[in-house]
Scaffold this motif. Sequence first.
Motif, PDB file in Angstrom:
ATOM      1  N   LEU A   1       0.805  -1.232   0.000  1.00 23.24           N
ATOM      2  CA  LEU A   1       0.000   0.000   0.000  1.00 23.24           C
ATOM      3  C   LEU A   1       0.833   1.275   0.000  1.00 23.24           C
ATOM      4  O   LEU A   1       0.275   2.371   0.100  1.00 23.24           O
ATOM      5  CB  LEU A   1      -0.913  -0.003   1.234  1.00 23.24           C
ATOM      6  CG  LEU A   1      -1.896  -1.166   1.327  1.00 23.24           C
ATOM      7  CD1 LEU A   1      -2.683  -1.091   2.622  1.00 23.24           C
ATOM      8  CD2 LEU A   1      -2.840  -1.187   0.125  1.00 23.24           C
TER       9      LEU A   1
ATOM     10  N   LYS B   1      -0.164   3.404  -3.011  1.00 18.08           N
ATOM     11  CA  LYS B   1      -1.533   3.216  -3.485  1.00 18.08           C
ATOM     12  C   LYS B   1      -2.410   4.410  -3.104  1.00 18.08           C
ATOM     13  O   LYS B   1      -2.150   5.125  -2.120  1.00 18.08           O
ATOM     14  CB  LYS B   1      -2.128   1.937  -2.877  1.00 18.08           C
ATOM     15  CG  LYS B   1      -1.411   0.663  -3.308  1.00 18.08           C
ATOM     16  CD  LYS B   1      -1.537   0.414  -4.797  1.00 18.08           C
ATOM     17  CE  LYS B   1      -1.017  -0.974  -5.199  1.00 18.08           C
ATOM     18  NZ  LYS B   1       0.437  -1.113  -5.018  1.00 18.08           N
TER      19      LYS B   1
ATOM     20  N   GLU C   1      -6.098   6.244  -1.970  1.00 15.87           N
ATOM     21  CA  GLU C   1      -7.043   5.948  -0.889  1.00 15.87           C
ATOM     22  C   GLU C   1      -8.101   4.946  -1.350  1.00 15.87           C
ATOM     23  O   GLU C   1      -8.546   4.088  -0.568  1.00 15.87           O
ATOM     24  CB  GLU C   1      -7.710   7.247  -0.417  1.00 15.87           C
ATOM     25  CG  GLU C   1      -6.780   8.203   0.302  1.00 15.87           C
ATOM     26  CD  GLU C   1      -6.192   7.583   1.562  1.00 15.87           C
ATOM     27  OE1 GLU C   1      -6.935   6.862   2.267  1.00 15.87           O
ATOM     28  OE2 GLU C   1      -5.005   7.821   1.842  1.00 15.87           O
TER      29      GLU C   1
ATOM     30  N   LYS D   1      -6.607   1.548  -1.300  1.00 14.77           N
ATOM     31  CA  LYS D   1      -6.473   1.088   0.079  1.00 14.77           C
ATOM     32  C   LYS D   1      -7.809   0.576   0.619  1.00 14.77           C
ATOM     33  O   LYS D   1      -7.863  -0.420   1.342  1.00 14.77           O
ATOM     34  CB  LYS D   1      -5.941   2.209   0.964  1.00 14.77           C
ATOM     35  CG  LYS D   1      -4.493   2.585   0.683  1.00 14.77           C
ATOM     36  CD  LYS D   1      -4.027   3.714   1.585  1.00 14.77           C
ATOM     37  CE  LYS D   1      -2.571   4.096   1.296  1.00 14.77           C
ATOM     38  NZ  LYS D   1      -2.106   5.207   2.153  1.00 14.77           N
TER      39      LYS D   1
ATOM     40  N   ILE E   1      -4.120   0.342   8.038  1.00 11.77           N
ATOM     41  CA  ILE E   1      -4.546   0.930   6.765  1.00 11.77           C
ATOM     42  C   ILE E   1      -5.260   2.257   7.004  1.00 11.77           C
ATOM     43  O   ILE E   1      -5.068   3.234   6.272  1.00 11.77           O
ATOM     44  CB  ILE E   1      -5.481  -0.049   6.018  1.00 11.77           C
ATOM     45  CG1 ILE E   1      -4.710  -1.314   5.639  1.00 11.77           C
ATOM     46  CG2 ILE E   1      -6.062   0.614   4.767  1.00 11.77           C
ATOM     47  CD1 ILE E   1      -5.589  -2.417   5.047  1.00 11.77           C
TER      48      ILE E   1
END
Length: 413
Positions: free
Chosen positions: A207, A210, A212, A215, A252
Amino acid sequence: MIDWIIAQQGILSLSLILLIVSEHFFTSRLGASLTYKLWALIPGSLIVNNLPLSMVSIPSNSFSRYVVGVKPTVNTVAFETWFTLWAIGACIITAYVLVHHISTWTSIGKRRAIHTNAYYSSKAATPMLFGFIAPKVLIPFSFKSTFSKQQQTLILEHENVHRKHYDHLWNTLALTIAILFWFNPLVWLALKSFRINQELACDDVVLKNKTEKEKLTYAKALVQCAEHCSRTITLYPTFGEKTTMIKRLNAIKQPIRSNKVLAASVLSVAALLTINTALANVPLPPPKAEANMDKSKVNEASPVKRVPPIYPEKAEQNELEGFVVLSFDITETGATDNVKVVKSQPAGVFDKSAKVALKQWEYKPRIQGGKSVRQTGLLVQLDYQLGPKLDTTNAEKNASPDVERIIIPPETK
């Protein structure tokens, strides 16, 4: 073997406690990658604890005298019993590992799935990296129908990060350590923490760049996997492990930000622990000779258990007397080792009786630098005597003044 396993418990337990605490309370401040790398402290500390330097023996050739038949001051359990219990536990766990591995291996389909290194498996409830040497990504048959194409790509990327990190090798090492030290509850708590750090480290890589939206897609895939995850114990980390899901979702949601000061502090503690282990294995310099210094007290070995030798029946019937001089070592746990006959008279008559008895003796191990050390070159003389008078002229002539002499009468049968 059991001596070596017991000798590792101190440094192993300290290292495990440090890493478990780091995983529980400081992962969000240390960073997922660094916290995971800290687990190298376990094999590192074990290696340092077993460097050749730690095997340097402390010679000791002087004893204080004591009388045969004194009641042991410490009632110790035979190491053979502990070894048997350890071996039973290790064999059971090893058998479970082999059965689980073979069962999973036979479930792998011959046809590759949507990825060159991914295979369908009926044993894979969620995607996982399977194998100790040549790992394969295994996915369930419902993989395509359960996850969107974007989720499939992210999940496979996660599993391939495991491969790039050589996690299959680290998992093999972790499982080996767990089998060796299965009786230590800290090992199993640490194995769970290790798996959590492993997954967080992979998530961090996947991530890192990456968006949002990606994610969020990844988080949804994680929840979907957790719903299908089996409750049975697994040997291999799976993408949807329920035990790690909450921490992974929190990571995350709130990206981990490393604290350099805290990271430096933890690294310093780990370094000091390793250095202290290495220094503890360095034998202290021999004490300087001083006036009125009693060397026998410096090298004294304190017995805690002694099994009287049995006077051989044939020797008693033939009215034979004699002696046996034995050399032996005292291990770090106080057990006798490397028992050898130096001289005996008559030759071969009392050798077996003397060796069988001495192998069961136990001593209070010598402590040096805060750690028990091995002693070598110890001598003991067992005098086998039928009556109150024994001509020991030849025995005394051939024995060193530092050899302990013990009288063995026939009554010790």
